[in-house]
Design an enzyme around this catalytic site. Structure first.
Site, PDB file in Angstrom:
ATOM      1  N   GLU A 100     -23.677 -29.761 -15.401  1.00 63.06           N
ATOM      2  CA  GLU A 100     -24.490 -29.521 -16.603  1.00 63.06           C
ATOM      3  C   GLU A 100     -25.200 -30.780 -17.103  1.00 63.06           C
ATOM      4  O   GLU A 100     -25.101 -31.132 -18.270  1.00 63.06           O
ATOM      5  CB  GLU A 100     -23.617 -28.911 -17.713  1.00 63.06           C
TER       6      GLU A 100
ATOM      7  N   ASN B 176     -23.562 -28.557 -10.336  1.00 68.39           N
ATOM      8  CA  ASN B 176     -23.227 -27.257 -10.924  1.00 68.39           C
ATOM      9  C   ASN B 176     -23.856 -27.132 -12.311  1.00 68.39           C
ATOM     10  O   ASN B 176     -23.800 -28.078 -13.112  1.00 68.39           O
ATOM     11  CB  ASN B 176     -21.689 -27.178 -11.038  1.00 68.39           C
TER      12      ASN B 176
ATOM     13  N   HIS C 119     -23.188 -17.139 -15.941  1.00 71.33           N
ATOM     14  CA  HIS C 119     -22.644 -16.533 -17.170  1.00 71.33           C
ATOM     15  C   HIS C 119     -23.734 -15.631 -17.756  1.00 71.33           C
ATOM     16  O   HIS C 119     -24.699 -16.118 -18.357  1.00 71.33           O
ATOM     17  CB  HIS C 119     -22.261 -17.616 -18.182  1.00 71.33           C
TER      18      HIS C 119
ATOM     19  N   GLU D 110     -19.157 -19.518 -11.528  1.00 68.83           N
ATOM     20  CA  GLU D 110     -18.438 -19.170 -12.760  1.00 68.83           C
ATOM     21  C   GLU D 110     -18.864 -17.785 -13.244  1.00 68.83           C
ATOM     22  O   GLU D 110     -19.058 -17.562 -14.437  1.00 68.83           O
ATOM     23  CB  GLU D 110     -18.711 -20.208 -13.860  1.00 68.83           C
TER      24      GLU D 110
ATOM     25  N   ASP E 183     -19.482 -14.373 -14.743  1.00 73.57           N
ATOM     26  CA  ASP E 183     -18.963 -13.332 -15.636  1.00 73.57           C
ATOM     27  C   ASP E 183     -20.154 -12.656 -16.312  1.00 73.57           C
ATOM     28  O   ASP E 183     -21.215 -13.245 -16.455  1.00 73.57           O
ATOM     29  CB  ASP E 183     -17.900 -13.834 -16.624  1.00 73.57           C
TER      30      ASP E 183
HETATM   31  O1  G2I Z   1     -17.759 -22.637 -21.248  1.00 73.58           O
HETATM   32  C1  G2I Z   1     -17.610 -21.920 -20.063  1.00 73.58           C
HETATM   33  C2  G2I Z   1     -17.713 -22.817 -18.842  1.00 73.58           C
HETATM   34  C3  G2I Z   1     -19.117 -23.389 -18.739  1.00 73.58           C
HETATM   35  N1  G2I Z   1     -19.255 -24.186 -17.530  1.00 73.58           N
HETATM   36  C4  G2I Z   1     -18.255 -25.217 -17.338  1.00 73.58           C
HETATM   37  C5  G2I Z   1     -16.845 -24.677 -17.497  1.00 73.58           C
HETATM   38  O2  G2I Z   1     -15.917 -25.717 -17.392  1.00 73.58           O
HETATM   39  C6  G2I Z   1     -16.685 -23.964 -18.809  1.00 73.58           C
HETATM   40  O3  G2I Z   1     -15.328 -23.500 -18.888  1.00 73.58           O
HETATM   41  C7  G2I Z   1     -14.770 -23.446 -20.160  1.00 73.58           C
HETATM   42  C8  G2I Z   1     -13.355 -22.937 -20.044  1.00 73.58           C
HETATM   43  O4  G2I Z   1     -13.387 -21.624 -19.541  1.00 73.58           O
HETATM   44  C9  G2I Z   1     -12.698 -22.927 -21.425  1.00 73.58           C
HETATM   45  O5  G2I Z   1     -11.318 -22.600 -21.296  1.00 73.58           O
HETATM   46  O6  G2I Z   1     -14.779 -24.720 -20.717  1.00 73.58           O
HETATM   47  C10 G2I Z   1     -14.316 -24.698 -22.062  1.00 73.58           C
HETATM   48  C11 G2I Z   1     -14.490 -26.050 -22.684  1.00 73.58           C
HETATM   49  O7  G2I Z   1     -15.821 -26.473 -22.651  1.00 73.58           O
HETATM   50  C12 G2I Z   1     -12.847 -24.272 -22.077  1.00 73.58           C
HETATM   51  O8  G2I Z   1     -12.404 -24.147 -23.413  1.00 73.58           O
HETATM   52  C13 G2I Z   1     -11.413 -25.047 -23.791  1.00 73.58           C
HETATM   53  C14 G2I Z   1     -11.286 -24.967 -25.299  1.00 73.58           C
HETATM   54  O9  G2I Z   1     -12.524 -25.329 -25.874  1.00 73.58           O
HETATM   55  C15 G2I Z   1     -10.246 -25.885 -25.757  1.00 73.58           C
HETATM   56  O10 G2I Z   1     -10.054 -25.735 -27.128  1.00 73.58           O
HETATM   57  C16 G2I Z   1      -8.933 -25.618 -25.007  1.00 73.58           C
HETATM   58  O11 G2I Z   1      -7.975 -26.590 -25.344  1.00 73.58           O
HETATM   59  O12 G2I Z   1     -10.187 -24.739 -23.174  1.00 73.58           O
HETATM   60  C17 G2I Z   1      -9.212 -25.664 -23.501  1.00 73.58           C
HETATM   61  C18 G2I Z   1      -7.956 -25.373 -22.664  1.00 73.58           C
HETATM   62  O13 G2I Z   1      -7.488 -24.068 -22.912  1.00 73.58           O
END
Ligand code: G2I
Length: 458
Positions: free
Chosen positions: A136, A179, A215, A244, A246
């Site tokens: 990103e 990515n 997404h 990714e 969904d």
């Molecule tokens: O935002 C969706 C994805 C976009 N592209 C990059 C990916 O890495 C990203 O994944 C998401 C995860 O699915 C989430 O799970 O990235 C988020 C963070 O930018 C993740 O969220 C984080 C929460 O914001 C935190 O509060 C939490 O501690 O997940 C963390 C672990 O559960």
């Protein structure tokens, strides 16, 4: 690769994808591996994983030069025990970046970035199929500019190629990917990435793949030039991966979007695999959008059937597929996008020739999603007669000025000023009462009243 006739089609996402020379993966969270339904769905259905958060900088190097790999290791050893591919996500990203990184001056930041890349890739050396080296790095919108981040702001544009060169040195056998999201269709952002990749290839900067996150939701649907966009990147000499995936929504609309993505990947020979961003809706990062293939109870959704069918697999209810240009399709009824013949939006049943006696069919038109300038339609073709069909042709009048961008599961033609769709090689056979579907994306405005459709049993 093909499974003609009544061969048993693969019955899981991973085995069906493998039969097409692809992997089918999911994001995994270490914390859920102890839940038996989670682990068994993972192990049964998928043959690749991406740690959802566990390999990010905040998880692996929360303070400088102090590395913690326990959670990521858990996922890696689980995946290895199941012979799954592993995507490493992600080395250099502006988000989930501990604050100490942003506090470094340029020279020190470069050292820290190199060290982070090298430590992670060395720890997992030989175990990772592909790394998202940089994630990103581009802004949204029409500027095509790089996104502001500590790396961009202090090191300049060159940080991206520097990261790739450092990564290649650390694990020469891992594929190195860029990515991003909102690069799924041809647009200013994807073109900026395209220009960078082209430049890298021309100058010998090591890059092997581009990850298209995928997404999707109603404001950002699967673009009509999705496949063309994947292909233009592949034509640069890199692999492409859906990293990714969904799709917000439910039912047929969601199923068709998923199927479109799968079909597009299969149509691009350098599209090496698809990863969905989670297993069950209940643990999705955007759970309320119910964007995944399994519901909160791990039940398979229509989207699951659509993906399996598009991969050429079979849930066991179909009669086996026939080969169609190298793509094996799973049957004609109740598989995947057919989905019981339900459609959202208005439907009209077209005229059937021959009444209910002998060979007859109907075609009904349902808008499954629409957006500014386009809409997607599923047409359900049903055998309404008393005899089995071996072929069918649907016909309708396309609204003035509108064109079809992409039509699938049938062969598009024209006759008498109308658009026609003749069955594909694998879905012409219908038993009385059975139905199948084809779909298309049109450029234009979704009609309020669906056009009348006719169906000929030939
Ligand atoms: O935002 C969706 C994805 C976009 N592209 C990059 C990916 O890495 C990203 O994944 C998401 C995860 O699915 C989430 O799970 O990235 C988020 C963070 O930018 C993740 O969220 C984080 C929460 O914001 C935190 O509060 C939490 O501690 O997940 C963390 C672990 O559960």
């Amino acid at each position: 690769m093909s499974m003609a006739g009544s061969a048993h089609a693969a019955s899981t996402l991973g085995t069906a994808a493998a039969a097409q020379g692809r992997y089918f993966g999911t994001a995994v969270a270490a914390g859920h591996l102890s839940e038996s339904a989670y682990a068994s769905t993972l192990d049964t259905e998928f043959n690749a994983v991406t740690p959802e958060n566990e390999m990010k900088w905040d998880a692996t190097e929360p303070s400088r030069n102090s590395f913690s790999f326990a959670s990521a290791d858990q996922i890696v050893s689980h995946a290895q025990s199941q012979n799954m591919k592993i995507r490493g996500h992600t080395l250099v990203w502006y988000s989930q970046l501990p604050s100490w990184v942003g506090g470094l001056a340029a020279t020190d930041l470069q050292t820290a970035m190199d060290n982070h890349i090298t430590q992670l890739m060395t720890h997992y050396k030989g175990k990772i199929y592909a790394w998202d080296v940089v994630n990103e790095a581009f802004q949204d919108g029409g500027s095509g500019a790089r996104r502001s981040s500590p790396f961009q702001d202090k090191l300049g544009d060159g940080y991206i190629e520097h990261a790739f060169r450092t990564a290649r040195a650390a694990d020469p056998n891992a594929k190195l990917c860029y990515n991003d999201y909102n690069i799924d269709g041809v647009n200013a952002k994807s073109t900026a990435v395209y220009t960078m990749v082209k430049d890298f290839k021309a100058r010998g900067v090591p890059i092997d793949c581009v990850g298209f996150q995928g997404h999707f939701n109603s404001a950002s649907p699967v673009p009509s030039d999705y496949q063309a966009n994947l292909q233009r990147f592949a034509d640069l000499g890199v692999d492409v991966q859906i990293t990714e995936l969904d799709v917000a929504g439910s039912g047929t609309a969601q199923a068709n979007s998923y199927a479109t993505v799968v079909r597009s990947c299969l149509a691009v020979s350098r599209c090496t695999g698809i990863t969905v961003w989670g297993i069950t809706d209940k643990y999705s990062w955007r759970s309320s959008d119910t964007p995944l293939l399994f519901d909160g109870n791990y039940a398979k959704k229509p989207a699951y059937d659509a993906v399996l069918s598009a991969l050429g697999g079979s849930g066991g209810t179909t009669s086996g597929g026939t080969t169609n240009g190298g793509t094996t399709n799973g049957g004609t009824t109740n598989g995947g996008t057919t989905n019981g013949g339900t459609t959202n939006g208005g439907t009209t049943d077209g005229g059937s020739s021959g009444g209910t006696s002998g060979a007859a069919c109907s075609a009904s038109f349902g808008v499954v999603s629409s957006w500014a300038g386009g809409y997607q339609v599923t047409v359900t073709v049903k055998d309404t007669g008393t005899a089995a069909l071996s072929a069918w042709t649907a016909a309708w009048t396309e609204p003035q000025g509108e064109t079809i961008a992409n039509l699938w599961n049938a062969v598009q033609g024209s006759a008498g000023g109308q658009t026609t769709a003749h069955n594909a090689a694998y879905n012409g056979t219908l038993a009385p009462g059975a139905s199948t579907t084809f779909g298309f994306v049109a450029n234009g405005t979704a009609p309020q009243t669906p056009p009348a459709m006719t169906c000929q049993p030939s």
